[in-house]
Design an enzyme around this catalytic site. Structure first.
Site, mmCIF file in Angstrom:
data_model
loop_
_atom_site.group_PDB
_atom_site.id
_atom_site.type_symbol
_atom_site.label_atom_id
_atom_site.label_comp_id
_atom_site.label_asym_id
_atom_site.label_seq_id
_atom_site.Cartn_x
_atom_site.Cartn_y
_atom_site.Cartn_z
ATOM 1 C CG HIS A 240 -1.695 -1.224 1.532
ATOM 2 N ND1 HIS A 240 -2.819 -1.358 0.542
ATOM 3 C CD2 HIS A 240 -1.912 -2.263 2.348
ATOM 4 C CE1 HIS A 240 -3.539 -2.603 0.931
ATOM 5 N NE2 HIS A 240 -2.893 -2.746 1.954
HETATM 6 O O1 RIB Z 1 -5.168 0.145 4.442
HETATM 7 C C1 RIB Z 1 -3.869 0.188 3.999
HETATM 8 C C2 RIB Z 1 -3.024 1.263 5.067
HETATM 9 O O2 RIB Z 1 -3.560 1.018 6.493
HETATM 10 C C3 RIB Z 1 -1.614 1.299 5.057
HETATM 11 O O3 RIB Z 1 -0.871 2.768 5.118
HETATM 12 C C4 RIB Z 1 -1.322 0.631 5.938
HETATM 13 O O4 RIB Z 1 -0.214 1.089 6.482
HETATM 14 C C5 RIB Z 1 -2.281 0.743 7.238
HETATM 15 O O5 RIB Z 1 -1.783 2.048 7.818
#
Ligand code: RIB
Ligand code: CA
Length: 309
Positions: A240
């Site tokens: 992500h």
């Molecule tokens: O949904 C993914 C996000 O949520 C990313 O930033 C992960 O690190 C969590 O913070």
């Protein structure tokens, strides 16, 4: 003589977190990472701040770390310990950081850096509480930075709930205020980040390098794959937060579509949902306020990741 590409000046606001750690490592190599601010999210503020300091020490860089908000604007503190472990870095044990935070006032630091650093990019990869508090203090913050890149939201389903992605779900009011603050941000939502997946082959390639940083990332994702196998039945994890960094340093790897987004802050079923106006009609369509990343060249991104780490 070929000019070296100018590296973007980046401030990362994060909640380390496995993918936050990878994002910091990429930003340190691919940009001029001027400082890091931390926010509660994947774990408590104390844990995310300690983890950020530990990552900077692992790479031997005294990048300033400023601690920020320990809870959402509404006073809630939701975490993702079921994914990242109780301390935020499940599966790895880094030495306690030998240095302290530069301050416990991330908001003041963000505002100071926006004025002091030429063409500063803000890369927000946790709940948007610090960014929203900075905008409340200086409503024209957007005019003092080169841009804002956000990992958050989704044009499709959520992960924290059926409709909400974790970073937005953890502080919907902050996200609502940030999207309305005139940044025209890059948005890397789950629709994008779930195109860029780690797998056990990636872990093997990282381990084959037999170097500290790739081994650290391999340890992080060995843990993450076990969690994902437990949670969703597959040994893969969406990368992500690295997407938000790469969208700034390597925009050519992405496709973007301008859209309008707003955030549901009340709904029983939809609290934290990012509502993107994807209608084809021109009638009544809301004016776009963000650039949604819709596609990533995940083969090239994976190659870049391996080359960089
Ligand atoms: O949904 C993914 C996000 O949520 C990313 O930033 C992960 O690190 C969590 O913070
Ligand atoms: Ca994060």
């Amino acid at each position: 003589m070929n000019e070296l590409p100018v590296m973007a000046n980046i401030l990362i606001d994060c909640d380390p977190g496995h993918d936050d750690a990878m994002a910091i490592l990429l930003a340190e190599s691919l940009s001029n990472l001027v400082s890091i601010t931390t926010v509660a999210g994947n774990s408590s503020l104390a844990n995310t701040t300690r983890n950020a300091l530990s990552v900077t020490e692992l790479i031997g860089r005294d990048i300033p770390v400023h601690a920020g908000a320990s809870q959402a604007l509404n006073g809630e503190a939701r975490d993702a310990r079921h994914v990242h472990g109780a301390g935020g870095f499940g599966g790895v044990s880094l030495a306690e950081p030998g240095r302290a935070v530069a301050s416990e006032d991330a908001v003041t630091h963000i505002l100071a850096q926006a004025r002091a650093v030429e063409a500063l990019w803000l890369v927000a990869i946790g709940p948007l509480t610090n960014i929203a508090l900075a905008v409340r203090k200086e409503p024209d913050l957007a005019s003092h930075v080169a841009g804002l890149a956000i990992m958050g939201g989704s044009t499709g389903s959520g992960n924290a709930t059926a409709t909400a992605e974790f970073n937005i779900w953890a502080d919907p009011q902050a996200a609502k205020e940030v999207f309305a603050a005139g940044f025209d941000p890059i948005v890397c939502g789950l629709n994008l980040t779930q195109q860029f997946l780690s797998d056990d082959d990636l872990i093997s390639e990282l381990r084959a390098a037999q170097r500290t940083i790739p081994t650290f990332v391999a340890d992080l994702y060995t843990y993450m794959h076990a969690r994902m196998e437990d949670l969703i039945g597959v040994r893969q994890a969406a990368l992500h937060d690295p997407c938000a960094v790469l969208a700034v340093t390597h925009p050519d790897l992405f496709e973007f579509v301008s859209m309008h987004v707003d955030v549901e802050t009340e709904g029983d079923l939809t609290r934290g949902m990012t509502v993107f106006d994807q209608r084809r009609t021109r009638r009544g369509k809301a004016t776009p306020n963000c650039k949604v990343a819709t596609h990533i060249d995940q083969g090239a991104a994976r190659e870049l990741l391996l080359k960089t780490l």
